[in-house]
Scaffold this motif. Structure first.
Motif, PDB file in Angstrom:
ATOM      1  N   ALA A  47       0.832  -1.201   0.000  1.00 49.08           N
ATOM      2  CA  ALA A  47       0.000   0.000   0.000  1.00 49.08           C
ATOM      3  C   ALA A  47       0.867   1.252   0.000  1.00 49.08           C
ATOM      4  O   ALA A  47       1.907   1.312   0.659  1.00 49.08           O
ATOM      5  CB  ALA A  47      -0.932   0.000   1.209  1.00 49.08           C
ATOM      6  N   VAL A  48       0.418   2.251  -0.730  1.00 52.59           N
ATOM      7  CA  VAL A  48       1.140   3.523  -0.791  1.00 52.59           C
ATOM      8  C   VAL A  48       0.883   4.310   0.492  1.00 52.59           C
ATOM      9  O   VAL A  48      -0.257   4.395   0.968  1.00 52.59           O
ATOM     10  CB  VAL A  48       0.705   4.337  -2.027  1.00 52.59           C
ATOM     11  CG1 VAL A  48       1.517   5.621  -2.132  1.00 52.59           C
ATOM     12  CG2 VAL A  48       0.869   3.518  -3.299  1.00 52.59           C
ATOM     13  N   ASN A  49       1.947   4.866   1.074  1.00 50.05           N
ATOM     14  CA  ASN A  49       1.852   5.609   2.335  1.00 50.05           C
ATOM     15  C   ASN A  49       0.884   6.788   2.223  1.00 50.05           C
ATOM     16  O   ASN A  49       0.906   7.541   1.248  1.00 50.05           O
ATOM     17  CB  ASN A  49       3.239   6.097   2.737  1.00 50.05           C
ATOM     18  CG  ASN A  49       3.221   7.041   3.914  1.00 50.05           C
ATOM     19  OD1 ASN A  49       3.279   8.251   3.737  1.00 50.05           O
ATOM     20  ND2 ASN A  49       3.132   6.511   5.123  1.00 50.05           N
ATOM     21  N   GLY A  50       0.069   6.965   3.269  1.00 52.94           N
ATOM     22  CA  GLY A  50      -0.936   8.018   3.251  1.00 52.94           C
ATOM     23  C   GLY A  50      -0.365   9.419   3.262  1.00 52.94           C
ATOM     24  O   GLY A  50      -0.954  10.347   2.685  1.00 52.94           O
ATOM     25  N   TYR A  77      -9.564   8.627   3.453  1.00 53.26           N
ATOM     26  CA  TYR A  77      -8.963   7.544   2.681  1.00 53.26           C
ATOM     27  C   TYR A  77     -10.052   6.500   2.428  1.00 53.26           C
ATOM     28  O   TYR A  77     -10.480   5.808   3.359  1.00 53.26           O
ATOM     29  CB  TYR A  77      -7.770   6.961   3.422  1.00 53.26           C
ATOM     30  CG  TYR A  77      -6.624   7.942   3.551  1.00 53.26           C
ATOM     31  CD1 TYR A  77      -5.533   7.891   2.691  1.00 53.26           C
ATOM     32  CD2 TYR A  77      -6.639   8.949   4.512  1.00 53.26           C
ATOM     33  CE1 TYR A  77      -4.484   8.796   2.786  1.00 53.26           C
ATOM     34  CE2 TYR A  77      -5.600   9.867   4.614  1.00 53.26           C
ATOM     35  CZ  TYR A  77      -4.531   9.785   3.751  1.00 53.26           C
ATOM     36  OH  TYR A  77      -3.500  10.690   3.845  1.00 53.26           O
ATOM     37  N   LEU A  78     -10.490   6.407   1.180  1.00 53.53           N
ATOM     38  CA  LEU A  78     -11.655   5.591   0.841  1.00 53.53           C
ATOM     39  C   LEU A  78     -11.292   4.160   0.490  1.00 53.53           C
ATOM     40  O   LEU A  78     -11.976   3.216   0.906  1.00 53.53           O
ATOM     41  CB  LEU A  78     -12.413   6.247  -0.318  1.00 53.53           C
ATOM     42  CG  LEU A  78     -12.745   7.741  -0.119  1.00 53.53           C
ATOM     43  CD1 LEU A  78     -13.415   8.304  -1.361  1.00 53.53           C
ATOM     44  CD2 LEU A  78     -13.615   7.941   1.116  1.00 53.53           C
ATOM     45  N   THR A  79     -10.221   3.995  -0.302  1.00 48.52           N
ATOM     46  CA  THR A  79      -9.731   2.664  -0.679  1.00 48.52           C
ATOM     47  C   THR A  79      -8.207   2.748  -0.749  1.00 48.52           C
ATOM     48  O   THR A  79      -7.644   3.827  -0.944  1.00 48.52           O
ATOM     49  CB  THR A  79     -10.292   2.207  -2.035  1.00 48.52           C
ATOM     50  OG1 THR A  79     -10.021   3.211  -3.022  1.00 48.52           O
ATOM     51  CG2 THR A  79     -11.788   1.975  -1.971  1.00 48.52           C
ATOM     52  N   ALA A  80      -7.549   1.610  -0.599  1.00 47.92           N
ATOM     53  CA  ALA A  80      -6.083   1.595  -0.582  1.00 47.92           C
ATOM     54  C   ALA A  80      -5.528   1.900  -1.972  1.00 47.92           C
ATOM     55  O   ALA A  80      -5.958   1.310  -2.967  1.00 47.92           O
ATOM     56  CB  ALA A  80      -5.581   0.241  -0.102  1.00 47.92           C
TER      57      ALA A  80
END
Length: 287
Positions: A47-50, A77-80
């Protein structure tokens, strides 16, 4: 014999010419629409860092709005998000003399080719250099050891390949008192503190502060919870332009309930100024 010449030191990256700048750069397709290839270099597991994603959206809004500096930005953040192509769409909500407000969303295609919204943000921008110098505060910089007495990812066992690519792009030195989780002895306190910078030496600016508030290991680790702690919502306040030099980041969690926890972050610069604050709601995978 003459002494051997020492190896040349790598030049320090500068704001505007660094890996962070290249990996958050967008291409304007048309007014309000931007294309980007999300870098795999800012991932944790897959996953890409928020914080990196927030900086991408923050850069798009800086281009779309008449003011360049984020003052407050809230993201859901809705989906990864995954490494690869993405499109950012922005909308100017209001423009004023000192503040402008806009919203932005990041989209990617799923396996069936359908467009999926990953993140939606609402933000207000202004000019940090125009703010008055007056400061009246009871806030104090976090107290933790000098950098040489703190520990980074390179000081521990080698991680699983590809498990945390973002660590190679950061200069992180964690306060030993918040590292019990790494030794299998979490303190039970929701605290994480670290010296923070970019590995290539680039100094901090308002956009990289959006990364800094979400770059440390989760406080859940010190509570005794392992595994992924996905962000649900993150709000960041940028208080002033940071001075050159490493930052100090302090994150605390006071309440974990119903499988969710909050993380409150403060970011202090080398001049002992509080330059950013944030709060996020995250989901803790209890098992």
């Amino acid at each position: 014999m003459p002494e051997a010449a020492s190896a040349p030191t790598a030049p320090q990256a500068t704001i505007g010419d660094s890996e962070f700048d290249r990996d958050t750069a967008l291409t304007r397709r048309e007014p309000g629409v931007y294309d980007i290839d999300l870098s795999a270099g800012w991932t944790i597991i897959s996953a890409v860092n928020g914080g990196y994603l927030l900086a991408v959206l923050g850069r798009a809004l800086a281009d779309a709005l008449p003011h360049a500096d984020p003052f407050t930005i809230s993201a859901h953040y809705l989906t990864a998000s995954q490494p690869g192509p993405a499109v950012v769409r922005t909308d100017v909500v209001r423009t004023g003399r000192t503040l402008s407000t806009g919203q932005a969303s990041l989209f990617q295609r799923d396996e069936q080719g359908r467009e999926v919204e990953r993140i939606r943000v609402l933000a207000s921008y202004g000019d940090l250099d125009s703010l008055p110098d007056d400061v009246r505060t009871t806030a104090k910089p976090p107290a933790f050891p000098p950098m040489e007495h703190c520990f980074g990812p390179q000081d521990g066992p080698a991680p699983v390949d590809g498990s945390s690519a973002i660590a190679d792009r950061l200069m992180l030195k964690l306060d030993p008192s918040t590292l019990g989780w790494a030794l299998g002895q979490p303190s039970g306190k929701g605290e994480m503190r670290a010296w923070f910078g970019l590995a290539d030496g680039r100094d901090a600016d308002p956009l990289s502060l959006l990364l800094a508030v979400d770059a440390l290991p989760p406080t859940a680790f010190e509570i005794g919870i392992s595994g992924w702690v996905p962000t649900v919502e993150l709000t960041v306040h940028i208080r002033c332009r940071p001075a050159p030099g490493p930052l100090r980041v302090s994150i605390t969690t006071r309440n974990l309930a119903g499988g969710f926890l909050e993380e409150d972050a403060e970011v202090w610069d080398s001049a002992d100024r509080l330059v950013a604050q944030s709060r996020q709601l995250a989901r803790a995978r209890l098992s």
